[in-house]
Scaffold this motif. Structure first.
Motif, PDB file in Angstrom:
ATOM      1  N   VAL A 127       0.842  -1.199   0.000  1.00 41.16           N
ATOM      2  CA  VAL A 127       0.000   0.000   0.000  1.00 41.16           C
ATOM      3  C   VAL A 127       0.876   1.247   0.000  1.00 41.16           C
ATOM      4  O   VAL A 127       0.659   2.196  -0.773  1.00 41.16           O
ATOM      5  CB  VAL A 127      -0.952   0.005   1.210  1.00 41.16           C
ATOM      6  CG1 VAL A 127      -1.698   1.339   1.296  1.00 41.16           C
ATOM      7  CG2 VAL A 127      -1.940  -1.152   1.119  1.00 41.16           C
ATOM      8  N   ALA A 128       1.900   1.234   0.855  1.00 42.25           N
ATOM      9  CA  ALA A 128       2.811   2.382   0.932  1.00 42.25           C
ATOM     10  C   ALA A 128       3.557   2.577  -0.382  1.00 42.25           C
ATOM     11  O   ALA A 128       3.747   3.713  -0.846  1.00 42.25           O
ATOM     12  CB  ALA A 128       3.798   2.175   2.083  1.00 42.25           C
ATOM     13  N   ALA A 129       3.972   1.468  -0.990  1.00 42.75           N
ATOM     14  CA  ALA A 129       4.689   1.562  -2.264  1.00 42.75           C
ATOM     15  C   ALA A 129       3.804   2.178  -3.343  1.00 42.75           C
ATOM     16  O   ALA A 129       4.262   3.013  -4.144  1.00 42.75           O
ATOM     17  CB  ALA A 129       5.170   0.175  -2.694  1.00 42.75           C
ATOM     18  N   TRP A 130       2.537   1.811  -3.355  1.00 39.91           N
ATOM     19  CA  TRP A 130       1.630   2.398  -4.341  1.00 39.91           C
ATOM     20  C   TRP A 130       1.372   3.878  -4.051  1.00 39.91           C
ATOM     21  O   TRP A 130       1.157   4.677  -4.962  1.00 39.91           O
ATOM     22  CB  TRP A 130       0.291   1.634  -4.374  1.00 39.91           C
ATOM     23  CG  TRP A 130       0.342   0.428  -5.266  1.00 39.91           C
ATOM     24  CD1 TRP A 130       0.364  -0.864  -4.892  1.00 39.91           C
ATOM     25  CD2 TRP A 130       0.408   0.426  -6.694  1.00 39.91           C
ATOM     26  NE1 TRP A 130       0.435  -1.694  -5.984  1.00 39.91           N
ATOM     27  CE2 TRP A 130       0.455  -0.929  -7.117  1.00 39.91           C
ATOM     28  CE3 TRP A 130       0.427   1.430  -7.668  1.00 39.91           C
ATOM     29  CZ2 TRP A 130       0.519  -1.298  -8.454  1.00 39.91           C
ATOM     30  CZ3 TRP A 130       0.491   1.054  -9.010  1.00 39.91           C
ATOM     31  CH2 TRP A 130       0.539  -0.281  -9.396  1.00 39.91           C
ATOM     32  N   GLY A 131       1.403   4.219  -2.783  1.00 34.61           N
ATOM     33  CA  GLY A 131       1.262   5.638  -2.442  1.00 34.61           C
ATOM     34  C   GLY A 131       2.370   6.464  -3.071  1.00 34.61           C
ATOM     35  O   GLY A 131       2.132   7.580  -3.567  1.00 34.61           O
ATOM     36  N   GLU A 132       3.582   5.937  -3.073  1.00 38.20           N
ATOM     37  CA  GLU A 132       4.704   6.645  -3.684  1.00 38.20           C
ATOM     38  C   GLU A 132       4.540   6.714  -5.206  1.00 38.20           C
ATOM     39  O   GLU A 132       4.863   7.726  -5.833  1.00 38.20           O
ATOM     40  CB  GLU A 132       6.008   5.939  -3.324  1.00 38.20           C
ATOM     41  CG  GLU A 132       6.360   6.034  -1.839  1.00 38.20           C
ATOM     42  CD  GLU A 132       7.678   5.343  -1.530  1.00 38.20           C
ATOM     43  OE1 GLU A 132       8.388   4.960  -2.490  1.00 38.20           O
ATOM     44  OE2 GLU A 132       7.987   5.175  -0.344  1.00 38.20           O
ATOM     45  N   VAL A 133       4.040   5.632  -5.804  1.00 40.71           N
ATOM     46  CA  VAL A 133       3.847   5.621  -7.258  1.00 40.71           C
ATOM     47  C   VAL A 133       2.805   6.654  -7.671  1.00 40.71           C
ATOM     48  O   VAL A 133       2.990   7.414  -8.636  1.00 40.71           O
ATOM     49  CB  VAL A 133       3.422   4.217  -7.732  1.00 40.71           C
ATOM     50  CG1 VAL A 133       2.988   4.250  -9.198  1.00 40.71           C
ATOM     51  CG2 VAL A 133       4.556   3.221  -7.543  1.00 40.71           C
ATOM     52  N   LEU A 134       1.722   6.726  -6.923  1.00 38.32           N
ATOM     53  CA  LEU A 134       0.621   7.621  -7.290  1.00 38.32           C
ATOM     54  C   LEU A 134       0.908   9.083  -6.955  1.00 38.32           C
ATOM     55  O   LEU A 134       0.394   9.997  -7.609  1.00 38.32           O
ATOM     56  CB  LEU A 134      -0.674   7.180  -6.596  1.00 38.32           C
ATOM     57  CG  LEU A 134      -1.243   5.831  -7.052  1.00 38.32           C
ATOM     58  CD1 LEU A 134      -2.379   5.406  -6.144  1.00 38.32           C
ATOM     59  CD2 LEU A 134      -1.736   5.925  -8.495  1.00 38.32           C
ATOM     60  N   PHE A 154      -1.744   0.991 -14.863  1.00 36.94           N
ATOM     61  CA  PHE A 154      -0.600   0.265 -14.308  1.00 36.94           C
ATOM     62  C   PHE A 154      -0.760  -1.248 -14.525  1.00 36.94           C
ATOM     63  O   PHE A 154      -0.354  -2.047 -13.687  1.00 36.94           O
ATOM     64  CB  PHE A 154      -0.495   0.541 -12.796  1.00 36.94           C
ATOM     65  CG  PHE A 154      -0.428   2.001 -12.442  1.00 36.94           C
ATOM     66  CD1 PHE A 154       0.768   2.695 -12.497  1.00 36.94           C
ATOM     67  CD2 PHE A 154      -1.578   2.687 -12.066  1.00 36.94           C
ATOM     68  CE1 PHE A 154       0.822   4.042 -12.170  1.00 36.94           C
ATOM     69  CE2 PHE A 154      -1.530   4.032 -11.735  1.00 36.94           C
ATOM     70  CZ  PHE A 154      -0.327   4.720 -11.788  1.00 36.94           C
ATOM     71  N   SER A 155      -1.327  -1.633 -15.633  1.00 39.17           N
ATOM     72  CA  SER A 155      -1.662  -3.043 -15.817  1.00 39.17           C
ATOM     73  C   SER A 155      -0.435  -3.955 -15.708  1.00 39.17           C
ATOM     74  O   SER A 155      -0.524  -5.071 -15.195  1.00 39.17           O
ATOM     75  CB  SER A 155      -2.354  -3.261 -17.169  1.00 39.17           C
ATOM     76  OG  SER A 155      -1.522  -2.846 -18.240  1.00 39.17           O
ATOM     77  N   GLU A 156       0.729  -3.475 -16.155  1.00 38.99           N
ATOM     78  CA  GLU A 156       1.935  -4.313 -16.096  1.00 38.99           C
ATOM     79  C   GLU A 156       2.365  -4.583 -14.663  1.00 38.99           C
ATOM     80  O   GLU A 156       3.008  -5.595 -14.381  1.00 38.99           O
ATOM     81  CB  GLU A 156       3.091  -3.651 -16.862  1.00 38.99           C
ATOM     82  CG  GLU A 156       2.895  -3.567 -18.368  1.00 38.99           C
ATOM     83  CD  GLU A 156       1.970  -2.420 -18.774  1.00 38.99           C
ATOM     84  OE1 GLU A 156       1.606  -1.617 -17.881  1.00 38.99           O
ATOM     85  OE2 GLU A 156       1.609  -2.340 -19.960  1.00 38.99           O
ATOM     86  N   ARG A 157       2.009  -3.683 -13.746  1.00 38.43           N
ATOM     87  CA  ARG A 157       2.425  -3.856 -12.347  1.00 38.43           C
ATOM     88  C   ARG A 157       1.438  -4.690 -11.537  1.00 38.43           C
ATOM     89  O   ARG A 157       1.752  -5.085 -10.418  1.00 38.43           O
ATOM     90  CB  ARG A 157       2.571  -2.487 -11.673  1.00 38.43           C
ATOM     91  CG  ARG A 157       3.629  -1.605 -12.310  1.00 38.43           C
ATOM     92  CD  ARG A 157       3.921  -0.424 -11.410  1.00 38.43           C
ATOM     93  NE  ARG A 157       4.856   0.517 -12.012  1.00 38.43           N
ATOM     94  CZ  ARG A 157       5.484   1.476 -11.343  1.00 38.43           C
ATOM     95  NH1 ARG A 157       5.252   1.628 -10.061  1.00 38.43           N
ATOM     96  NH2 ARG A 157       6.319   2.286 -11.954  1.00 38.43           N
ATOM     97  N   LEU A 158       0.255  -4.940 -12.071  1.00 36.23           N
ATOM     98  CA  LEU A 158      -0.760  -5.689 -11.321  1.00 36.23           C
ATOM     99  C   LEU A 158      -0.539  -7.185 -11.537  1.00 36.23           C
ATOM    100  O   LEU A 158      -1.303  -7.874 -12.198  1.00 36.23           O
ATOM    101  CB  LEU A 158      -2.154  -5.257 -11.767  1.00 36.23           C
ATOM    102  CG  LEU A 158      -2.493  -3.781 -11.524  1.00 36.23           C
ATOM    103  CD1 LEU A 158      -3.858  -3.444 -12.089  1.00 36.23           C
ATOM    104  CD2 LEU A 158      -2.431  -3.439 -10.037  1.00 36.23           C
ATOM    105  N   THR A 186      -3.234  -5.562  -6.746  1.00 35.89           N
ATOM    106  CA  THR A 186      -4.516  -4.894  -7.002  1.00 35.89           C
ATOM    107  C   THR A 186      -5.138  -4.415  -5.702  1.00 35.89           C
ATOM    108  O   THR A 186      -5.676  -3.295  -5.626  1.00 35.89           O
ATOM    109  CB  THR A 186      -5.473  -5.847  -7.732  1.00 35.89           C
ATOM    110  OG1 THR A 186      -4.833  -6.348  -8.910  1.00 35.89           O
ATOM    111  CG2 THR A 186      -6.755  -5.135  -8.130  1.00 35.89           C
ATOM    112  N   ALA A 187      -5.085  -5.242  -4.651  1.00 32.92           N
ATOM    113  CA  ALA A 187      -5.646  -4.852  -3.357  1.00 32.92           C
ATOM    114  C   ALA A 187      -4.938  -3.625  -2.804  1.00 32.92           C
ATOM    115  O   ALA A 187      -5.576  -2.700  -2.264  1.00 32.92           O
ATOM    116  CB  ALA A 187      -5.545  -6.013  -2.376  1.00 32.92           C
ATOM    117  N   ALA A 188      -3.617  -3.588  -2.937  1.00 37.23           N
ATOM    118  CA  ALA A 188      -2.863  -2.435  -2.425  1.00 37.23           C
ATOM    119  C   ALA A 188      -3.199  -1.168  -3.200  1.00 37.23           C
ATOM    120  O   ALA A 188      -3.301  -0.078  -2.620  1.00 37.23           O
ATOM    121  CB  ALA A 188      -1.368  -2.738  -2.494  1.00 37.23           C
ATOM    122  N   LEU A 189      -3.385  -1.293  -4.519  1.00 37.63           N
ATOM    123  CA  LEU A 189      -3.757  -0.123  -5.317  1.00 37.63           C
ATOM    124  C   LEU A 189      -5.169   0.345  -4.955  1.00 37.63           C
ATOM    125  O   LEU A 189      -5.432   1.554  -4.863  1.00 37.63           O
ATOM    126  CB  LEU A 189      -3.664  -0.466  -6.807  1.00 37.63           C
ATOM    127  CG  LEU A 189      -3.977   0.662  -7.798  1.00 37.63           C
ATOM    128  CD1 LEU A 189      -3.147   1.914  -7.507  1.00 37.63           C
ATOM    129  CD2 LEU A 189      -3.753   0.192  -9.225  1.00 37.63           C
TER     130      LEU A 189
END
Length: 745
Positions: free
Chosen positions: A578-585, A650-654, A660-663
């Motif tokens: 979840v935190a990693a996706w926060g940085e991406v977004l 971000f389909s390549e990262r899912l 998907t849950a974290a995103l």
């Protein structure tokens, strides 16, 4: 062939003739003692001495016949008749040889000449009748056997063959009487026992037929026909494993039986051992490459093995040979349906119906295809036309019930399905569809028990995969405290996400819970409370005491609309991801909405539940950030998605559901069509707006007419008012987004 006539004695007139007579007498003695090779050698010596020795020629033909050399037999007997045209017995024996060569019309002429010359003879009448029988001239054959029996009332062969002809004429009671007379005279007549079994089978007396086949086999253990017929009646009795063993025994002495291999394939198909069935079918085709029934069956098996393109190729080859064969067109229609080519499938079944307008099965197929195309009124008319042909047709009543449900005529639908099950209590598809309809209406009490019929619905194929476990099935009737129970996924990813909620309830009862799920869900579900171990499907399983498929858990727990467990969050995303996706977004500047616009393209109703990307992209507006949660993007959508700057993708990262849950955890709201992400968002407790097709098309779990879901407290349902029209639905969603609903979620 049984029964040949003997020659006459030869009177010598000179020393050569005397020597020939002695050799001939010696040959006859060998012949009578069954020493055919020595008899033939003696006759050959006679013919060296007297080339035109009529009886030696005749007897050589008889001996050759008895040795199975029918062409040689015919040649020698013809030579004898050329010298002595009025030998009645020789004409009869020539008829026997010609009959064995399959030259039945010529054989008849020989028998008739024999009767002209020698008068009434029981054997000749019998042999003539068997030739007529081979030609399918059954009434004439019956008269011939009657004449033979008038001359010899206890002729067992004539009585037996008379019964076979009566059976062909569907005069089964008379056939049975004839066979009973045979067996009263000779209880050890194995072929009569076998034929009696065939008659009893056609009379619907299957258990008695089985006894007759067993009697035949007790007399001749390698009796291939009896093993084969025994297999057929065991299929009728619903004993497929025993039938398979019987066909194997039939093929052991007779491996060249195409019918044996084909029936073996049929019973393997009944046992759902499709690869073995296909191999047996291929063996049958080696022996009879152009047999249309076997070719069609091969196509059907390829379809059941999900080899639909190969099945279609096979059927098209058959169709090239028989373009106007309605059975092939019917099966081709079924295969095209499996390939998703519904319009082509409908065209194929329409061609079949043009050739056979009143065929019950074709009308059912047409109705099913029209139903798939949501042409409900036409489908209903097709099913009702089928009922005109077969008023007690359980399948037609069941299909009629289903389409009435589609039309919202639920009371009529239930009555039709109930009646179908009165007619055919074992019709699993009727029970299963009745269950689906009751669940759609929120009637879990009646719906959930019927839903268990899914395991027996053959057309569901591998979607409902019933597995064999040594551990007994648990359906809530026994305590689980201190026991290990395996809960296993059986359907799609969304189903697993929805029904895994029951696992903590079992743990609360003191059970040790093992969860077996699709590999993409293992990591995510490992945090489900109360689950001791999560295994991917295909992994070795530990010993367990009980087992239950996930979609049987609502029945096991007595689920009703008002007691569905865990309607809030019961799954959690991985905090680090979840935190990693926060940085991406990056920093959020306004409401962030995750979107999914399409599901599995192979789903039966995908074209009604999925959207093109452009339709979902139209929800973008100033202040609302759209994030694609779509893992699998269709080629046409991928190009548009890559060029659309209003939707982040971000389909390549899912790579799995953990990602998907974290995103999802990083968005405020999920807007999705009916696919697995809807269940994932609901299980995470994330606000989720689910877009549903209209009418009775939505999956049963969303029920009818509701804007909420008892399964997910965070869900809001947006339904089409008219099937296929997404515009008004998306307009409502857009208005709610612009009204601030996303920010409040």
């Amino acid at each position: 062939m049984r029964k040949h006539s003997k020659g006459a004695a030869f009177a010598p007139a000179n020393p050569t003739a005397a020597k020939a007579a002695a050799l001939f007498a010696e040959g006859v003695e060998f012949h009578q003692n069954g020493q055919l090779d020595r008899a033939l050698a003696a006759y050959e010596q006679v013919l060296r001495l007297v080339p035109k020795h009529v009886e030696a020629l005749h007897h050589t033909g008889i001996a050759a016949f008895q040795g199975g050399k029918y062409q040689i037999a015919a040649t020698f007997i013809r030579s004898a008749l050329a010298l002595s045209p009025n030998m009645g017995p020789a004409h009869g024996n020539l008829g026997n040889a010609l009959k064995e060569l399959g030259r039945f019309e010529e054989a008849l002429a020989s028998y008739e000449r024999a009767l002209e010359l020698a008068g009434d003879d029981a054997d000749t009448h019998y042999n003539r009748a068997t030739a007529l029988q081979a030609l399918g001239r059954y009434d004439e054959a019956l008269a011939g056997f009657a004449r033979a029996l008038a001359l010899n009332p206890n002729d067992l062969d004539a009585l037996n063959n008379q019964a076979v002809v009566l059976h062909e004429l569907r005069r089964n009671e008379a056939a049975l009487a004839s066979l009973d007379r045979v067996l009263a005279l000779q209880p050890q007549f194995a072929h009569a026992h076998n034929n009696r079994g065939n008659v009893l089978r056609d009379l619907g007396r299957a258990e008695e037929a089985l006894d007759s086949y067993e009697a035949a086999l007790s007399l001749i253990p390698q009796f291939s026909d009896a093993w084969y017929n025994r297999g057929i009646v065991l299929q009728v009795l619903g004993r497929p494993e025993d039938a398979l063993a019987s066909y194997d025994n039939a093929l052991q002495p007779n491996p060249q039986s195409a019918a044996g291999w084909h029936n073996r394939a049929l019973v393997l198909q009944m046992l759902r051992r499709y690869p073995e069935a296909l191999a047996s079918c291929e063996n049958a085709l080696i022996l009879q490459p152009d047999n249309p029934e076997i070719l069609r069956h091969r196509g059907r098996l390829l379809t059941q093995l999900n080899m639909h393109a190969a099945a279609l190729d096979s059927l098209d080859q058959l169709g090239a040979q028989r373009p106007d064969d309605p059975k092939t067109l019917h099966l081709r229609s079924q295969t095209l349906r499996e390939l998703g080519q519904i319009d082509a499938a409908l065209a194929s079944i329409e061609r079949a119906l043009a050739l056979a307008p009143d065929n019950y099965d074709y009308l059912l197929m047409r109705g099913a295809l029209l139903r798939t195309l949501l042409r409900y009124d036409e489908a209903l008319a097709s099913f009702e036309r089928a009922l005109e042909q077969r008023p007690q047709g359980g399948a037609a009543h069941a299909n009629r019930g289903m389409v009435l449900g589609d039309l919202g005529r639920f009371d009529e639908a239930r009555a039709s399905l109930d009646y179908a099950l009165e007619l055919m209590p074992g019709l699993a598809s009727a029970r299963w569809n009745r269950g689906l309809m009751n669940l759609l209406l929120g009637d879990f009490e009646r719906g959930l028990p019927d839903y268990e019929a899914r395991w027996s619905v053959e057309e569901l194929g591998t979607f409902h995969e019933k597995r064999d476990f040594t551990a007994p099935l648990w359906l809530g009737e026994e305590p689980v405290e201190g026991k290990t129970i395996l809960l296993h996924a059986e359907q799609g990813l969304g189903d697993t996400l929805q029904f895994c909620r029951y696992a903590p309830l079992l743990a609360a009862r003191g059970a040790r819970v093992i969860l077996e799920v699709q590999p993409a869900l293992v990591s995510l579900l490992s945090r489900l409370p109360g689950v001791e171990q999560v295994l991917p499907k295909g992994a070795a399983l530990p010993p367990v005491d009980l087992q239950c498929p996930l979609l049987s858990l609502p029945l096991a727990f007595g689920t009703r609309n008002d007691n569905i467990p865990s309607s809030g969050a019961y799954l959690t995303a991985d905090p680090q991801r979840v935190a990693a996706w926060g940085e991406v977004l990056g920093e959020k500047t306004g409401p962030r909405v995750g979107v999914v616009w399409s599901g599995n393209p192979h789903h039966r109703l995908d074209r009604f539940r999925s959207l093109p990307f452009t339709a979902m992209a139209g929800l973008a507006s100033e202040g609302v950030e759209l994030v694609a949660l779509q893992k699998d993007v269709r080629p046409i959508d991928r190009v548009l998605l890559q060029t659309n700057r209003k939707v982040r993708q971000f389909s390549e990262r899912l790579t799995d559901f953990e990602e998907t849950a974290a995103l999802i955890a990083q968005v405020d709201l999920v807007v999705t069509v009916d696919t697995s992400v809807a269940h994932l968002a609901g299980a995470l407790g994330k606000p989720v707006w689910i877009l549903l097709p209209g009418g009775a098309v939505p999956d049963w779990r969303w029920q009818l007419g509701r804007s909420d879901s008892p399964w997910y407290a965070s869900a809001r349902l947006y339904r089409q008012e008219k099937l296929g029209e997404w515009g008004p639905v998306l307009a409502r969603v857009r208005a709610d987004l612009q009204g601030g609903a996303a920010a409040q979620a």
